[in-house]
Design an enzyme around this catalytic site. Structure first.
Site, PDB file in Angstrom:
ATOM      1  N   CYS A  88      37.932  46.319  48.163  1.00 29.88           N
ATOM      2  CA  CYS A  88      36.867  45.314  48.098  1.00 29.88           C
ATOM      3  C   CYS A  88      37.434  43.894  48.090  1.00 29.88           C
ATOM      4  CB  CYS A  88      36.027  45.583  46.846  1.00 29.88           C
ATOM      5  SG  CYS A  88      34.860  44.284  46.429  1.00 29.88           S
ATOM      6  N   CYS A  91      36.151  41.680  45.188  1.00 30.45           N
ATOM      7  CA  CYS A  91      36.747  42.128  43.919  1.00 30.45           C
ATOM      8  C   CYS A  91      38.109  41.490  43.715  1.00 30.45           C
ATOM      9  CB  CYS A  91      36.906  43.659  43.904  1.00 30.45           C
ATOM     10  SG  CYS A  91      35.367  44.566  44.019  1.00 30.45           S
TER      11      CYS A  91
END
Length: 165
Positions: A88, A91
């Site tokens: 991600c 993230c």
């Protein structure tokens, strides 16, 4: 870069002298691995000792459900839980930003990191549908939550609300 290399070599040398049954594997972000002829408890205790920097005291990775129960839900101080994934992009931006903000709180709050690919049961239990998802947990209850990226001002407001509620 040169300092990291020197540190890794020094640590490897230390490990070879003090614990001949263990070896240091630097590419995995500093993981101590026990070889079959060494007691794993000694390796685990040494791993905890080696991760004694300020950020590692306030930020920790959740291994499984019982670990989450013990370190997050049973915690005496508020916990920020970062549900993330290795793949991600957002993230990877939010994680370090959030760690830095939690470190500034002088121990009033700690941070748990949960990889949703490794802990799918926890992600399902807390209804995590997208990453990054960040929960604020106090006294075992979820008191606040957000999904996606936030700037530093928004993160600071999120943490202050958790500490003061």
């Amino acid at each position: 870069m040169a300092q990291r290399l020197v540190l890794r070599r020094s640590l490897a040398s230390f490990m070879a002298r003090k614990l001949p049954g263990c070896r240091w594997t630097p590419p995995g972000a500093g993981v101590l691995q026990a070889t079959p002829n060494s007691p794993s408890t000694a390796a685990l205790n040494l791993t905890r000792l080696l991760h004694a920097t300020r950020i590692h005291k306030i930020t920790f990775h959740i291994r499984d459900g019982p670990d989450f129960q013990e370190r997050v839900l049973n915690s005496d101080i508020p916990v920020v839980v970062d549900f993330h994934a290795q793949w991600c992009g957002p993230c990877k931006i939010l994680g370090p930003r959030l760690e830095k903000m939690v470190a500034r709180q002088d121990g009033k709050v700690v941070m748990a990191k949960v990889d949703v690919d490794e802990n799918t049961d926890l992600a399902v239990d807390f209804e995590v549908c997208a990453v990054p998802t960040v929960l604020a947990i106090k006294n075992g209850d979820v008191v606040n939550k957000f999904v996606g990226l936030k700037n530093e001002e928004q993160l600071e407001a999120f943490l202050k609300k958790l500490i003061n509620c």
